[in-house]
Motif scaffolding. Structure first.
Motif, short mmCIF file in Angstrom:
data_model
loop_
_atom_site.label_atom_id
_atom_site.label_comp_id
_atom_site.label_asym_id
_atom_site.label_seq_id
_atom_site.Cartn_x
_atom_site.Cartn_y
_atom_site.Cartn_z
N ALA A 223 -1.58 8.43 -1.48
CA ALA A 223 -2.14 7.26 -2.16
C ALA A 223 -2.76 7.57 -3.51
O ALA A 223 -2.46 6.89 -4.49
CB ALA A 223 -3.15 6.57 -1.25
N ASP A 224 -3.63 8.56 -3.61
CA ASP A 224 -4.31 8.83 -4.88
C ASP A 224 -3.31 9.16 -5.98
O ASP A 224 -3.37 8.59 -7.07
CB ASP A 224 -5.33 9.96 -4.73
CG ASP A 224 -6.52 9.58 -3.86
OD1 ASP A 224 -6.78 8.36 -3.70
OD2 ASP A 224 -7.18 10.49 -3.34
N THR B 65 0.83 -1.20 0.00
CA THR B 65 0.00 0.00 0.00
C THR B 65 0.87 1.26 0.00
O THR B 65 2.07 1.20 0.26
CB THR B 65 -0.94 0.05 1.22
OG1 THR B 65 -0.15 0.09 2.42
CG2 THR B 65 -1.87 -1.16 1.25
N GLY C 24 -6.50 -0.22 -3.46
CA GLY C 24 -5.38 0.56 -2.96
C GLY C 24 -4.12 -0.22 -2.67
O GLY C 24 -3.21 0.28 -2.02
#
Length: 113
Positions: A71-72, A65, A88
């Motif tokens: 993250a995006d 992850t 994700g």
């Protein structure tokens, strides 16, 4: 470690390893630390805080992850390189950089004696 001054030699080793991760592949913070002989995965993260010129998107957590605050953007960049994610998470078994995969331990030779 936050109060520590980072060793410039180790910083350069970490940067070199990250720069070598090819498009379409990922490595974990721990992978990079191991290859660069850095003292910890956390140090790799500290180097990346100032490593905007590096392919930072190719470095993930040990479970595949991204850091939540990135993250995006990170998953979007990886997707553009052909590295998909599911919920994700990147499949490290499939997309992990070959140089980052530890060699399996040798099987002991079983014999009669």
């Amino acid at each position: 470690m936050d109060a520590e001054i980072l060793d410039p030699v180790i910083v350069e080793q970490v940067r070199t390893v990250i720069a070598r991760i090819p498009a379409g592949r990922v490595a974990t913070y721990g992978d990079v630390a191991d290859i660069a002989r850095a003292p910890s995965a956390r140090m790799v993260g500290r180097v990346l805080q100032n490593g905007h010129d590096l392919p930072w998107q190719r470095v993930l957590r040990a479970n595949g992850t991204c850091a939540p605050h990135l993250a995006d953007e990170q998953l979007s960049l990886l997707e553009a390189e052909g590295v998909p994610s599911v919920d994700g998470k990147v499949d490290l078994r499939k997309y992990r950089w070959e140089e980052a995969v530890p060699e399996p331990p040798e099987e002991p030779q079983l014999g009669l004696f």
